[in-house]
Design a protein around this motif. Structure first.
Motif, PDB file in Angstrom:
ATOM      1  N   SER A 151       0.827  -1.197   0.000  1.00 40.84           N
ATOM      2  CA  SER A 151       0.000   0.000   0.000  1.00 40.84           C
ATOM      3  C   SER A 151       0.868   1.256   0.000  1.00 40.84           C
ATOM      4  N   THR A 152       1.904   1.255   0.804  1.00 39.15           N
ATOM      5  CA  THR A 152       2.834   2.382   0.865  1.00 39.15           C
ATOM      6  C   THR A 152       3.563   2.536  -0.468  1.00 39.15           C
ATOM      7  N   SER A 153       4.025   1.438  -1.028  1.00 46.65           N
ATOM      8  CA  SER A 153       4.747   1.466  -2.301  1.00 46.65           C
ATOM      9  C   SER A 153       3.882   2.014  -3.431  1.00 46.65           C
ATOM     10  N   LEU A 154       2.599   1.622  -3.459  1.00 48.86           N
ATOM     11  CA  LEU A 154       1.689   2.075  -4.515  1.00 48.86           C
ATOM     12  C   LEU A 154       1.104   3.457  -4.243  1.00 48.86           C
ATOM     13  N   GLY A 155       1.087   3.860  -2.987  1.00 49.72           N
ATOM     14  CA  GLY A 155       0.520   5.159  -2.636  1.00 49.72           C
ATOM     15  C   GLY A 155      -0.995   5.152  -2.586  1.00 49.72           C
ATOM     16  N   THR A 156      -1.593   3.989  -2.328  1.00 52.31           N
ATOM     17  CA  THR A 156      -3.054   3.890  -2.245  1.00 52.31           C
ATOM     18  C   THR A 156      -3.441   2.736  -1.340  1.00 52.31           C
ATOM     19  N   LYS A 157      -4.678   2.775  -0.888  1.00 51.60           N
ATOM     20  CA  LYS A 157      -5.191   1.660  -0.105  1.00 51.60           C
ATOM     21  C   LYS A 157      -5.415   0.481  -1.049  1.00 51.60           C
ATOM     22  N   LEU A 158      -5.496  -0.711  -0.477  1.00 54.24           N
ATOM     23  CA  LEU A 158      -5.723  -1.926  -1.257  1.00 54.24           C
ATOM     24  C   LEU A 158      -7.166  -2.387  -1.077  1.00 54.24           C
ATOM     25  N   PRO A 159      -7.707  -3.092  -2.071  1.00 56.55           N
ATOM     26  CA  PRO A 159      -9.054  -3.646  -1.896  1.00 56.55           C
ATOM     27  C   PRO A 159      -9.051  -4.615  -0.717  1.00 56.55           C
ATOM     28  N   ALA A 160     -10.123  -4.575   0.074  1.00 58.10           N
ATOM     29  CA  ALA A 160     -10.167  -5.370   1.296  1.00 58.10           C
ATOM     30  C   ALA A 160     -10.573  -6.827   1.071  1.00 58.10           C
ATOM     31  N   GLY A 210     -12.686  -9.617  -5.139  1.00 56.80           N
ATOM     32  CA  GLY A 210     -13.668  -9.003  -6.026  1.00 56.80           C
ATOM     33  C   GLY A 210     -13.696  -7.485  -5.961  1.00 56.80           C
ATOM     34  N   GLU A 211     -13.146  -6.904  -4.910  1.00 57.12           N
ATOM     35  CA  GLU A 211     -13.108  -5.445  -4.797  1.00 57.12           C
ATOM     36  C   GLU A 211     -11.975  -4.882  -5.651  1.00 57.12           C
ATOM     37  N   THR A 212     -12.150  -3.636  -6.078  1.00 57.57           N
ATOM     38  CA  THR A 212     -11.135  -2.947  -6.865  1.00 57.57           C
ATOM     39  C   THR A 212     -10.907  -1.550  -6.298  1.00 57.57           C
ATOM     40  N   VAL A 213      -9.722  -1.022  -6.562  1.00 56.21           N
ATOM     41  CA  VAL A 213      -9.372   0.348  -6.183  1.00 56.21           C
ATOM     42  C   VAL A 213      -8.654   0.976  -7.368  1.00 56.21           C
ATOM     43  N   ARG A 214      -9.150   2.090  -7.857  1.00 59.45           N
ATOM     44  CA  ARG A 214      -8.518   2.806  -8.973  1.00 59.45           C
ATOM     45  C   ARG A 214      -7.534   3.822  -8.406  1.00 59.45           C
ATOM     46  N   HIS A 215      -6.348   3.899  -9.051  1.00 57.42           N
ATOM     47  CA  HIS A 215      -5.323   4.852  -8.609  1.00 57.42           C
ATOM     48  C   HIS A 215      -4.377   5.170  -9.763  1.00 57.42           C
ATOM     49  N   LYS A 216      -4.178   6.409 -10.082  1.00 58.32           N
ATOM     50  CA  LYS A 216      -3.151   6.921 -10.996  1.00 58.32           C
ATOM     51  C   LYS A 216      -2.773   5.975 -12.141  1.00 58.32           C
ATOM     52  N   GLY A 217      -3.696   5.694 -13.030  1.00 55.63           N
ATOM     53  CA  GLY A 217      -3.357   4.931 -14.224  1.00 55.63           C
ATOM     54  C   GLY A 217      -3.403   3.427 -14.091  1.00 55.63           C
ATOM     55  N   PHE A 218      -3.878   2.933 -12.961  1.00 52.50           N
ATOM     56  CA  PHE A 218      -4.027   1.495 -12.832  1.00 52.50           C
ATOM     57  C   PHE A 218      -5.166   1.157 -11.882  1.00 52.50           C
ATOM     58  N   LEU A 219      -5.602  -0.086 -11.975  1.00 53.05           N
ATOM     59  CA  LEU A 219      -6.665  -0.602 -11.133  1.00 53.05           C
ATOM     60  C   LEU A 219      -6.093  -1.743 -10.318  1.00 53.05           C
ATOM     61  N   LEU A 263      -3.012  -2.085 -15.692  1.00 53.81           N
ATOM     62  CA  LEU A 263      -2.622  -0.744 -16.115  1.00 53.81           C
ATOM     63  C   LEU A 263      -3.543  -0.233 -17.216  1.00 53.81           C
ATOM     64  N   ASP A 264      -3.863   1.053 -17.146  1.00 52.39           N
ATOM     65  CA  ASP A 264      -4.622   1.705 -18.208  1.00 52.39           C
ATOM     66  C   ASP A 264      -3.757   1.743 -19.466  1.00 52.39           C
ATOM     67  N   ASP A 265      -4.391   1.893 -20.617  1.00 51.48           N
ATOM     68  CA  ASP A 265      -3.661   1.999 -21.876  1.00 51.48           C
ATOM     69  C   ASP A 265      -2.640   3.117 -21.786  1.00 51.48           C
ATOM     70  N   GLY A 266      -1.393   2.822 -22.109  1.00 49.26           N
ATOM     71  CA  GLY A 266      -0.334   3.820 -22.126  1.00 49.26           C
ATOM     72  C   GLY A 266       0.254   4.175 -20.772  1.00 49.26           C
ATOM     73  N   ALA A 267      -0.291   3.628 -19.688  1.00 45.93           N
ATOM     74  CA  ALA A 267       0.220   3.947 -18.346  1.00 45.93           C
ATOM     75  C   ALA A 267       1.513   3.186 -18.070  1.00 45.93           C
ATOM     76  N   GLN A 268       2.399   3.829 -17.329  1.00 48.99           N
ATOM     77  CA  GLN A 268       3.641   3.187 -16.920  1.00 48.99           C
ATOM     78  C   GLN A 268       3.391   2.345 -15.676  1.00 48.99           C
ATOM     79  N   ALA A 269       4.048   1.215 -15.598  1.00 53.31           N
ATOM     80  CA  ALA A 269       3.928   0.348 -14.431  1.00 53.31           C
ATOM     81  C   ALA A 269       4.483   1.068 -13.203  1.00 53.31           C
TER      82      ALA A 269
END
Length: 165
Positions: free
Chosen positions: A33-42, A45-54, A67-73
């Motif tokens: 979570s810290t590495s990605l900079g977002t919370k994780l789905p609990a 089946g849950e999803t969390v969208r963040h800066k170019g990826f799901l 990753l969204d089209d064209g987004a960097q990993a």
């Protein structure tokens, strides 16, 4: 394939799988979570969208980063004592489907109830299409994606096209 009532497009699917080892899940998730900079789905089946990826929880200890089209990993720093990460880019293709007829078409292909809360927009379900494991991701009221193994993508897209007739 496209019509006013149903469309299907096929594209590459940039995908990273991360998994925590048994007994380290809490520490693994905190670190990820810290590495990605977002919370994780609990839950699965849950999803969390963040800066170019799901972020999609596909199993209790396994997450996929789609990753969204064209987004960097994102840069991941997974401690090998806590878990691992692997790119699934070469092994998956993304089917995007939309249209008023989508529920009817999918009812001929996969065992997912379009009206169920488990398949609501923003939710993901692992299922199968003609005996092939796929990830169903509901993206809107009349839209979804399927992440399918590349080796079966041609036959599965043909299967869906036949169901749409």
């Amino acid at each position: 394939m496209a019509s006013p009532d149903f469309s299907l497009s096929v594209a590459d699917c940039p995908l990273i799988q991360v998994e925590g080892w048994d007994g380290t899940l809490g520490q693994f998730e905190s670190s990820l979570s810290t590495s990605l900079g977002t919370k994780l789905p609990a839950s699965v089946g849950e999803t969390v969208r963040h800066k170019g990826f799901l972020v999609i929880r596909v199993a209790p200890r396994r997450l996929w980063l789609a990753l969204d089209d064209g987004a960097q990993a994102p840069s991941l720093a997974v401690d090998p004592d806590l878990g691992c990460s692997v790119s699934l880019d070469e092994g998956r293709v993304r089917f995007r489907m939309a249209g008023a007829d989508i529920a009817r078409v999918l009812s001929k292909c996969i065992a997912v109830d379009w009206r169920a809360s488990a398949a609501a927009p923003g939710r993901a379900v692992l299922t199968s299409l003609h005996h092939v494991p796929v990830l169903f991701l509901r993206t809107g009221e009349t839209a979804c994606e399927l992440m399918v193994p590349r080796s079966f993508s041609r036959s599965l897209s043909d299967w869906i096209a036949d169901a749409a007739k």
